[in-house]
Scaffold this motif. Structure first.
Motif, PDB file in Angstrom:
ATOM      1  N   ASP A 203      -5.800 -10.576 -41.057  1.00 52.64           N
ATOM      2  CA  ASP A 203      -5.758 -10.666 -42.528  1.00 52.64           C
ATOM      3  C   ASP A 203      -4.577  -9.893 -43.107  1.00 52.64           C
ATOM      4  O   ASP A 203      -4.464  -9.727 -44.312  1.00 52.64           O
ATOM      5  CB  ASP A 203      -7.073 -10.165 -43.136  1.00 52.64           C
ATOM      6  N   GLY A 204      -3.692  -9.397 -42.219  1.00 57.36           N
ATOM      7  CA  GLY A 204      -2.547  -8.604 -42.678  1.00 57.36           C
ATOM      8  C   GLY A 204      -2.769  -7.106 -42.537  1.00 57.36           C
ATOM      9  O   GLY A 204      -1.852  -6.321 -42.756  1.00 57.36           O
ATOM     10  N   GLY A 205      -4.002  -6.719 -42.171  1.00 58.06           N
ATOM     11  CA  GLY A 205      -4.290  -5.306 -41.904  1.00 58.06           C
ATOM     12  C   GLY A 205      -4.023  -4.410 -43.102  1.00 58.06           C
ATOM     13  O   GLY A 205      -3.894  -4.869 -44.242  1.00 58.06           O
ATOM     14  N   CYS A 206      -3.963  -3.115 -42.820  1.00 53.37           N
ATOM     15  CA  CYS A 206      -3.663  -2.146 -43.880  1.00 53.37           C
ATOM     16  C   CYS A 206      -2.245  -2.365 -44.408  1.00 53.37           C
ATOM     17  O   CYS A 206      -1.971  -2.135 -45.591  1.00 53.37           O
ATOM     18  CB  CYS A 206      -3.766  -0.715 -43.355  1.00 53.37           C
ATOM     19  N   LEU A 207      -1.347  -2.797 -43.553  1.00 53.78           N
ATOM     20  CA  LEU A 207       0.051  -2.963 -43.979  1.00 53.78           C
ATOM     21  C   LEU A 207       0.155  -3.954 -45.134  1.00 53.78           C
ATOM     22  O   LEU A 207       0.921  -3.735 -46.072  1.00 53.78           O
ATOM     23  CB  LEU A 207       0.922  -3.407 -42.800  1.00 53.78           C
ATOM     24  N   ALA A 208      -0.604  -5.058 -45.077  1.00 54.36           N
ATOM     25  CA  ALA A 208      -0.522  -6.056 -46.144  1.00 54.36           C
ATOM     26  C   ALA A 208      -1.606  -5.878 -47.206  1.00 54.36           C
ATOM     27  O   ALA A 208      -1.495  -6.441 -48.293  1.00 54.36           O
ATOM     28  CB  ALA A 208      -0.608  -7.465 -45.557  1.00 54.36           C
ATOM     29  N   ASN A 209      -2.649  -5.110 -46.898  1.00 50.58           N
ATOM     30  CA  ASN A 209      -3.747  -4.950 -47.856  1.00 50.58           C
ATOM     31  C   ASN A 209      -3.789  -3.581 -48.514  1.00 50.58           C
ATOM     32  O   ASN A 209      -4.534  -3.372 -49.463  1.00 50.58           O
ATOM     33  CB  ASN A 209      -5.094  -5.190 -47.161  1.00 50.58           C
ATOM     34  N   GLY A 210      -3.003  -2.642 -47.997  1.00 49.63           N
ATOM     35  CA  GLY A 210      -3.119  -1.274 -48.481  1.00 49.63           C
ATOM     36  C   GLY A 210      -4.406  -0.667 -47.968  1.00 49.63           C
ATOM     37  O   GLY A 210      -5.193  -1.323 -47.276  1.00 49.63           O
ATOM     38  N   GLU A 211      -4.606   0.610 -48.289  1.00 46.76           N
ATOM     39  CA  GLU A 211      -5.808   1.270 -47.783  1.00 46.76           C
ATOM     40  C   GLU A 211      -6.628   1.898 -48.903  1.00 46.76           C
ATOM     41  O   GLU A 211      -6.388   3.026 -49.304  1.00 46.76           O
ATOM     42  CB  GLU A 211      -5.454   2.342 -46.750  1.00 46.76           C
ATOM     43  N   PRO A 212      -7.620   1.164 -49.433  1.00 47.53           N
ATOM     44  CA  PRO A 212      -8.631   1.821 -50.261  1.00 47.53           C
ATOM     45  C   PRO A 212      -9.652   2.415 -49.304  1.00 47.53           C
ATOM     46  O   PRO A 212     -10.396   1.662 -48.661  1.00 47.53           O
ATOM     47  CB  PRO A 212      -9.228   0.672 -51.088  1.00 47.53           C
ATOM     48  N   ILE A 213      -9.666   3.719 -49.166  1.00 48.10           N
ATOM     49  CA  ILE A 213     -10.378   4.370 -48.061  1.00 48.10           C
ATOM     50  C   ILE A 213     -11.817   3.870 -47.905  1.00 48.10           C
ATOM     51  O   ILE A 213     -12.238   3.503 -46.811  1.00 48.10           O
ATOM     52  CB  ILE A 213     -10.341   5.912 -48.226  1.00 48.10           C
ATOM     53  N   GLY A 214     -12.578   3.833 -49.012  1.00 49.27           N
ATOM     54  CA  GLY A 214     -13.995   3.458 -48.918  1.00 49.27           C
ATOM     55  C   GLY A 214     -14.222   2.025 -48.472  1.00 49.27           C
ATOM     56  O   GLY A 214     -15.273   1.684 -47.946  1.00 49.27           O
ATOM     57  N   ALA A 215     -13.227   1.159 -48.689  1.00 47.14           N
ATOM     58  CA  ALA A 215     -13.408  -0.270 -48.423  1.00 47.14           C
ATOM     59  C   ALA A 215     -12.691  -0.756 -47.175  1.00 47.14           C
ATOM     60  O   ALA A 215     -12.992  -1.831 -46.659  1.00 47.14           O
ATOM     61  CB  ALA A 215     -12.914  -1.079 -49.628  1.00 47.14           C
ATOM     62  N   SER A 216     -11.754   0.038 -46.689  1.00 48.43           N
ATOM     63  CA  SER A 216     -10.817  -0.455 -45.675  1.00 48.43           C
ATOM     64  C   SER A 216     -11.487  -0.845 -44.352  1.00 48.43           C
ATOM     65  O   SER A 216     -11.189  -1.900 -43.787  1.00 48.43           O
ATOM     66  CB  SER A 216      -9.741   0.608 -45.432  1.00 48.43           C
ATOM     67  N   GLY A 217     -12.388  -0.008 -43.873  1.00 44.38           N
ATOM     68  CA  GLY A 217     -13.064  -0.317 -42.613  1.00 44.38           C
ATOM     69  C   GLY A 217     -13.951  -1.547 -42.747  1.00 44.38           C
ATOM     70  O   GLY A 217     -14.076  -2.346 -41.819  1.00 44.38           O
ATOM     71  N   LEU A 218     -14.549  -1.728 -43.923  1.00 48.44           N
ATOM     72  CA  LEU A 218     -15.397  -2.907 -44.139  1.00 48.44           C
ATOM     73  C   LEU A 218     -14.559  -4.170 -44.293  1.00 48.44           C
ATOM     74  O   LEU A 218     -15.015  -5.264 -43.977  1.00 48.44           O
ATOM     75  CB  LEU A 218     -16.290  -2.703 -45.372  1.00 48.44           C
ATOM     76  N   ARG A 219     -13.308  -4.012 -44.770  1.00 48.25           N
ATOM     77  CA  ARG A 219     -12.400  -5.165 -44.820  1.00 48.25           C
ATOM     78  C   ARG A 219     -12.208  -5.736 -43.419  1.00 48.25           C
ATOM     79  O   ARG A 219     -12.231  -6.950 -43.218  1.00 48.25           O
ATOM     80  CB  ARG A 219     -11.029  -4.772 -45.406  1.00 48.25           C
ATOM     81  N   GLN A 220     -12.040  -4.856 -42.433  1.00 54.25           N
ATOM     82  CA  GLN A 220     -11.868  -5.319 -41.046  1.00 54.25           C
ATOM     83  C   GLN A 220     -13.082  -6.113 -40.593  1.00 54.25           C
ATOM     84  O   GLN A 220     -12.955  -7.150 -39.930  1.00 54.25           O
ATOM     85  CB  GLN A 220     -11.692  -4.125 -40.114  1.00 54.25           C
ATOM     86  N   ILE A 221     -14.278  -5.620 -40.931  1.00 52.52           N
ATOM     87  CA  ILE A 221     -15.506  -6.294 -40.506  1.00 52.52           C
ATOM     88  C   ILE A 221     -15.636  -7.627 -41.237  1.00 52.52           C
ATOM     89  O   ILE A 221     -15.976  -8.652 -40.633  1.00 52.52           O
ATOM     90  CB  ILE A 221     -16.710  -5.362 -40.737  1.00 52.52           C
TER      91      ILE A 221
END
Lengths: 380, 92
Positions: free
Chosen positions: A321-339
């Motif tokens: 999905d582009g990972g943190c590099l393309a999505n940025g890192e909202p800390i609370g949501a980032s790990g759930l974005r991967q899932i």
């Protein structure tokens, strides 16, 4: 009792000035409920986290005051993973049949400024300008390039792939591909990493509805099952972020520990994984995490990236999905974005970024301060 | 209590090219900020210590080079007193 993910929802990542972090979380939660065909009042519990956008349990004000137990989780970059693992335990224990996991965030622009006291460090460490996550990843990849012959072209290839994948993801922050040369020649931020090799703190929200596996088909025609979820913190001797000093002896870091335990729990190996989301807060991190999670030998990444092995059509698609590099890192949501992305891929609904061959096993990995890692393995 | 050696080798390094947010407190402004090197120096028989480097030119930094610790004024306190910090400089 196994646990299934039966609903997923996401608020697009990036910058949404007109919506608070909480509102982005509520948006994601409503989408997840809709996806599972359930209502908020059906949720028997919730776990959630936000680093900079208030208390996650304030979601009840947005979604309804049903009286459910809502537990706030604060575990840095592993917040999403920790929330999910708590939900899994809740269901496995038999205490509940269905519940929600949510994460959202909204950060100010620019690099994070961590508080030394919050991590038990002297103020001098921050005052002298060493409490920077960007420096840690720069120094770790600098050493890694020296030891394993990784080049700056490989660093740029990771970013190039991230922005290509981002361009295929309507929820991504950065949806415009960037040429390899432009990535390499962009502003040097922390040597050897340039501007386009770093992710930025951003905004977004993700929510999941999880339930007992034997109830999954009531809610979802294509449920995804949680085969393992493991959280580990650092052991003495590993090289971690925010370390004023470190031991001369070397031991594997929390990523290696979490990864091994997760594979063992799932009873499969790295060769069985069809799609992987690996923490890529910098392009160098993705490269090192490929090996630390067992997907290749140290140094093999150079060749793999040159061959496109980690692209969507490659033999091990990474950060589809582009990972943190393309999505940025909202800390609370980032790990759930991967899932969320792995569920999308395993359901086969990823559209133009769909991994071919009907992927069956998805892997997620996060890493954060002060040396923690969370890994999940999902299977359909 | 054991005294660490003054000299060691550079284990890894980077250059901090932008001014960190607070709690960074060097007395610099965005205009006066000077990029600084940061690295881990391996002190034989001891530990690896993270510190600022006196050198900020990436061409002059390489893993394995000899470094020594120096103690120098880092900034001034509100009352004008020097605050001393440590850093590592290449051994000539």
């Amino acid at each position: 009792m196994d646990v299934a993910i039966v609903g997923i929802g996401m608020h697009p990542f990036g910058r949404t000035p007109e919506r608070s972090g909480l509102e982005q979380g509520a948006y994601a939660a409503r989408e997840a409920l809709k996806d599972a065909g359930v209502e908020w009042k059906d949720m028997e519990f919730a776990y959630g986290g936000s680093h900079s956008a208030g208390s996650a349990d304030a979601l009840v004000n947005e979604l309804g005051l049903t009286g459910l137990p809502f537990t706030n989780v604060a575990n840095g970059c592993a917040t999403g993973g920790s929330s999910l693992m708590s939900a899994v335990q809740m269901i496995k224990s038999g205490a509940a049949d269905i519940g929600m996991v949510a994460g959202f965030d909204k950060h100010a622009r620019g690099a994070f400024n961590a508080d030394p006291k919050g991590l038990g460090l002297g103020m001098w460490y921050g005052e002298m300008g060493m409490m920077m996550t960007t420096q840690f990843f720069a120094m770790k990849i600098q050493k890694y390039m020296h030891d394993y012959g990784i080049t700056s072209t490989a660093l740029a290839r990771v970013s190039e792939k991230a922005f290509i994948n981002g361009s295929l993801n309507p929820n991504a922050w950065r949806q415009t591909p960037i040429e390899l040369e432009e990535i390499q020649n962009s502003l040097m931020v922390n040597d050897p990493l340039t501007k386009f090799m770093f992710c930025s703190p951003s905004e977004g929200g993700v929510a999941l509805v999880v339930c007992r596996a034997d109830h999954a088909e009531r809610y979802c025609s294509r449920p995804v099952y949680i085969s393992s979820g493991v959280l580990r913190s650092r052991r003495y001797g590993s090289f971690e972020v925010f370390a004023p000093s470190q031991a001369l002896e070397h031991i594997d870091g929390p990523t290696v520990d979490a990864s091994k335990a997760a594979f063992e729990q799932a009873g499969i190996g790295p060769e069985d994984v069809d799609v992987a989301q690996l923490q890529d807060t910098e392009s160098g991190a993705e490269i090192m995490h490929m090996a630390e999670n067992g997907f290749c030998e140290h140094g093999e990444q150079e060749q793999m990236l040159a061959e496109g092995a980690t692209r969507i059509n490659g033999r091990l698609p990474v950060n589809t999905d582009g990972g943190c590099l393309a999505n940025g890192e909202p800390i609370g949501a980032s790990g759930l974005r991967q899932i969320h992305e792995n569920v999308v891929q395993l359901r086969g609904i990823a559209g133009s970024r769909q991994v071919p061959g009907e992927p069956k096993v998805g892997y997620t990995h996060v890493y954060g301060a002060p040396g923690i890692s969370a890994v999940t393995i999902l299977q359909r | 209590m054991e005294k660490l050696p003054n000299q060691g080798t550079l284990w890894t390094w980077t250059v901090q090219r932008f001014m960190p947010k607070s709690p960074y407190n060097s007395g610099e402004t965005q205009e006066s900020f000077t990029p600084y090197g940061v690295g881990y120096v391996e002190l034989p028989g001891g530990v690896r210590v993270e510190g600022r480097l006196t050198e900020n030119d990436p061409k002059k930094l390489s893993i394995g080079m000899e470094m020594e610790v120096v103690f120098e004024p880092y900034r001034k306190d509100e009352d004008g007193t020097d605050v001393i910090g440590f850093s590592f400089r290449p051994v000539e």
